[in-house]
Scaffold this motif. Sequence first.
Motif, PDB file in Angstrom:
ATOM      1  N   GLY A   1     -15.070 -21.572   3.397  1.00 54.11           N
ATOM      2  CA  GLY A   1     -15.844 -21.767   2.174  1.00 54.11           C
ATOM      3  C   GLY A   1     -15.472 -20.786   1.078  1.00 54.11           C
ATOM      4  O   GLY A   1     -16.240 -20.568   0.140  1.00 54.11           O
ATOM      5  N   GLU A   2     -14.294 -20.214   1.155  1.00 53.48           N
ATOM      6  CA  GLU A   2     -13.882 -19.156   0.225  1.00 53.48           C
ATOM      7  C   GLU A   2     -13.773 -19.660  -1.209  1.00 53.48           C
ATOM      8  O   GLU A   2     -13.883 -18.883  -2.155  1.00 53.48           O
ATOM      9  CB  GLU A   2     -12.546 -18.565   0.689  1.00 53.48           C
ATOM     10  CG  GLU A   2     -12.061 -17.362  -0.096  1.00 53.48           C
ATOM     11  CD  GLU A   2     -12.850 -16.084   0.173  1.00 53.48           C
ATOM     12  OE1 GLU A   2     -12.460 -15.035  -0.343  1.00 53.48           O
ATOM     13  OE2 GLU A   2     -13.862 -16.144   0.901  1.00 53.48           O
ATOM     14  N   ASN A   3     -13.578 -20.951  -1.380  1.00 53.11           N
ATOM     15  CA  ASN A   3     -13.460 -21.522  -2.725  1.00 53.11           C
ATOM     16  C   ASN A   3     -14.784 -22.069  -3.250  1.00 53.11           C
ATOM     17  O   ASN A   3     -14.812 -22.810  -4.226  1.00 53.11           O
ATOM     18  CB  ASN A   3     -12.408 -22.637  -2.720  1.00 53.11           C
ATOM     19  CG  ASN A   3     -11.042 -22.136  -2.284  1.00 53.11           C
ATOM     20  OD1 ASN A   3     -10.473 -21.247  -2.908  1.00 53.11           O
ATOM     21  ND2 ASN A   3     -10.531 -22.687  -1.193  1.00 53.11           N
ATOM     22  N   GLY A   4     -15.880 -21.704  -2.589  1.00 51.54           N
ATOM     23  CA  GLY A   4     -17.196 -22.134  -3.045  1.00 51.54           C
ATOM     24  C   GLY A   4     -17.669 -23.443  -2.457  1.00 51.54           C
ATOM     25  O   GLY A   4     -18.628 -24.042  -2.955  1.00 51.54           O
ATOM     26  N   GLU A   5     -17.012 -23.904  -1.386  1.00 47.67           N
ATOM     27  CA  GLU A   5     -17.432 -25.156  -0.758  1.00 47.67           C
ATOM     28  C   GLU A   5     -18.855 -25.066  -0.218  1.00 47.67           C
ATOM     29  O   GLU A   5     -19.603 -26.040  -0.247  1.00 47.67           O
ATOM     30  CB  GLU A   5     -16.479 -25.527   0.389  1.00 47.67           C
ATOM     31  CG  GLU A   5     -15.079 -25.899  -0.051  1.00 47.67           C
ATOM     32  CD  GLU A   5     -14.147 -24.699  -0.152  1.00 47.67           C
ATOM     33  OE1 GLU A   5     -12.925 -24.914  -0.224  1.00 47.67           O
ATOM     34  OE2 GLU A   5     -14.638 -23.542  -0.161  1.00 47.67           O
ATOM     35  N   TYR A   6     -19.212 -23.898   0.299  1.00 46.15           N
ATOM     36  CA  TYR A   6     -20.568 -23.705   0.809  1.00 46.15           C
ATOM     37  C   TYR A   6     -20.898 -22.215   0.849  1.00 46.15           C
ATOM     38  O   TYR A   6     -20.017 -21.362   0.808  1.00 46.15           O
ATOM     39  CB  TYR A   6     -20.732 -24.324   2.204  1.00 46.15           C
ATOM     40  CG  TYR A   6     -19.948 -23.646   3.315  1.00 46.15           C
ATOM     41  CD1 TYR A   6     -20.536 -22.647   4.094  1.00 46.15           C
ATOM     42  CD2 TYR A   6     -18.630 -24.010   3.600  1.00 46.15           C
ATOM     43  CE1 TYR A   6     -19.829 -22.029   5.120  1.00 46.15           C
ATOM     44  CE2 TYR A   6     -17.922 -23.405   4.624  1.00 46.15           C
ATOM     45  CZ  TYR A   6     -18.527 -22.409   5.380  1.00 46.15           C
ATOM     46  OH  TYR A   6     -17.830 -21.795   6.393  1.00 46.15           O
ATOM     47  N   HIS A   7     -22.205 -21.921   0.912  1.00 47.87           N
ATOM     48  CA  HIS A   7     -22.683 -20.553   1.097  1.00 47.87           C
ATOM     49  C   HIS A   7     -23.542 -20.505   2.354  1.00 47.87           C
ATOM     50  O   HIS A   7     -24.095 -21.528   2.786  1.00 47.87           O
ATOM     51  CB  HIS A   7     -23.509 -20.079  -0.101  1.00 47.87           C
ATOM     52  CG  HIS A   7     -22.711 -19.862  -1.340  1.00 47.87           C
ATOM     53  ND1 HIS A   7     -21.542 -19.147  -1.366  1.00 47.87           N
ATOM     54  CD2 HIS A   7     -22.917 -20.267  -2.624  1.00 47.87           C
ATOM     55  CE1 HIS A   7     -21.063 -19.110  -2.598  1.00 47.87           C
ATOM     56  NE2 HIS A   7     -21.874 -19.788  -3.376  1.00 47.87           N
ATOM     57  N   THR A   8     -23.659 -19.303   2.915  1.00 50.37           N
ATOM     58  CA  THR A   8     -24.430 -19.139   4.146  1.00 50.37           C
ATOM     59  C   THR A   8     -25.426 -17.989   4.015  1.00 50.37           C
ATOM     60  O   THR A   8     -25.318 -17.144   3.121  1.00 50.37           O
ATOM     61  CB  THR A   8     -23.501 -18.844   5.339  1.00 50.37           C
ATOM     62  OG1 THR A   8     -22.730 -17.663   5.049  1.00 50.37           O
ATOM     63  CG2 THR A   8     -22.573 -20.008   5.616  1.00 50.37           C
ATOM     64  N   PHE A   9     -26.364 -17.972   4.944  1.00 45.30           N
ATOM     65  CA  PHE A   9     -27.310 -16.860   5.072  1.00 45.30           C
ATOM     66  C   PHE A   9     -27.317 -16.428   6.530  1.00 45.30           C
ATOM     67  O   PHE A   9     -27.595 -17.227   7.423  1.00 45.30           O
ATOM     68  CB  PHE A   9     -28.716 -17.274   4.647  1.00 45.30           C
ATOM     69  CG  PHE A   9     -29.742 -16.189   4.833  1.00 45.30           C
ATOM     70  CD1 PHE A   9     -29.786 -15.103   3.970  1.00 45.30           C
ATOM     71  CD2 PHE A   9     -30.654 -16.244   5.880  1.00 45.30           C
ATOM     72  CE1 PHE A   9     -30.725 -14.094   4.142  1.00 45.30           C
ATOM     73  CE2 PHE A   9     -31.595 -15.244   6.063  1.00 45.30           C
ATOM     74  CZ  PHE A   9     -31.631 -14.162   5.186  1.00 45.30           C
ATOM     75  N   THR A  10     -27.002 -15.153   6.766  1.00 44.63           N
ATOM     76  CA  THR A  10     -26.925 -14.617   8.124  1.00 44.63           C
ATOM     77  C   THR A  10     -28.223 -13.900   8.464  1.00 44.63           C
ATOM     78  O   THR A  10     -28.649 -13.001   7.743  1.00 44.63           O
ATOM     79  CB  THR A  10     -25.735 -13.653   8.258  1.00 44.63           C
ATOM     80  OG1 THR A  10     -24.541 -14.340   7.876  1.00 44.63           O
ATOM     81  CG2 THR A  10     -25.600 -13.151   9.687  1.00 44.63           C
TER      82      THR A  10
END
Length: 219
Positions: free
Chosen positions: A180-189
């Motif tokens: 997701g480095e190109n902004g495909e998705y974001h996460t929350f850990t």
Amino acid sequence: MNRGLTKCVVSYSCGKDSVLALYRAVKSGLIPISLITTYNIDDNRSWFHGVPEPLLLQIGKSLEIDVTLIRTRGEDYSDNFEVELSRLKQQGAQVCVFGDIDIKEHLKWCSDRCKQVGIEPFFPLLREPRLSLVYKFIDKGFKTHITTIDTIRMDGKLLGKQLTREVVEELTAHGVDASGENGEYHTFTSDGPLFKKPIIYHFGNMQYNGKYVTLPLEC
């Protein structure tokens, strides 16, 4: 990185890459004195990953690391980052850790901020294969969920899913960059090594912003 340096701050978004960078920094012998998170004062959430302040403070308690919120608007983003970085340098920080991998513009922005302040940047994930990094993150036992999706680049049905090897395989099968480095998705850990206890949160109602769909994080 100069091995004589010990105290660091960590640019912390709550996403998987910043968490893995923190983990590797600690394992390398660095001592984090603060997590630094840019905070959108108009949205009252962190920039890009949309984490509210109470959750950020909960993360700091679980990791037993102070949290520094850089409260800023977009036009003052870089300047305010440097101001807080300079203040933390005065408190003993010698290194700033970033979770960026290989996008030149991002690496340059981070390095430029550090150069202005006179602190050393450190990129623990630098130029490693993206897919390998995702698998290493998962295999370490970190628990992260997909909170934002670019609906043009990937299937919206993955929103809210825990990032597992199976999900990564589904992403790559559809030609999506697994990191997701190109902004495909974001996460929350919310859990994993370094966390003393899991972060307690829930998802709010789905929100749409152009091509992006988000599950807002709530306490």
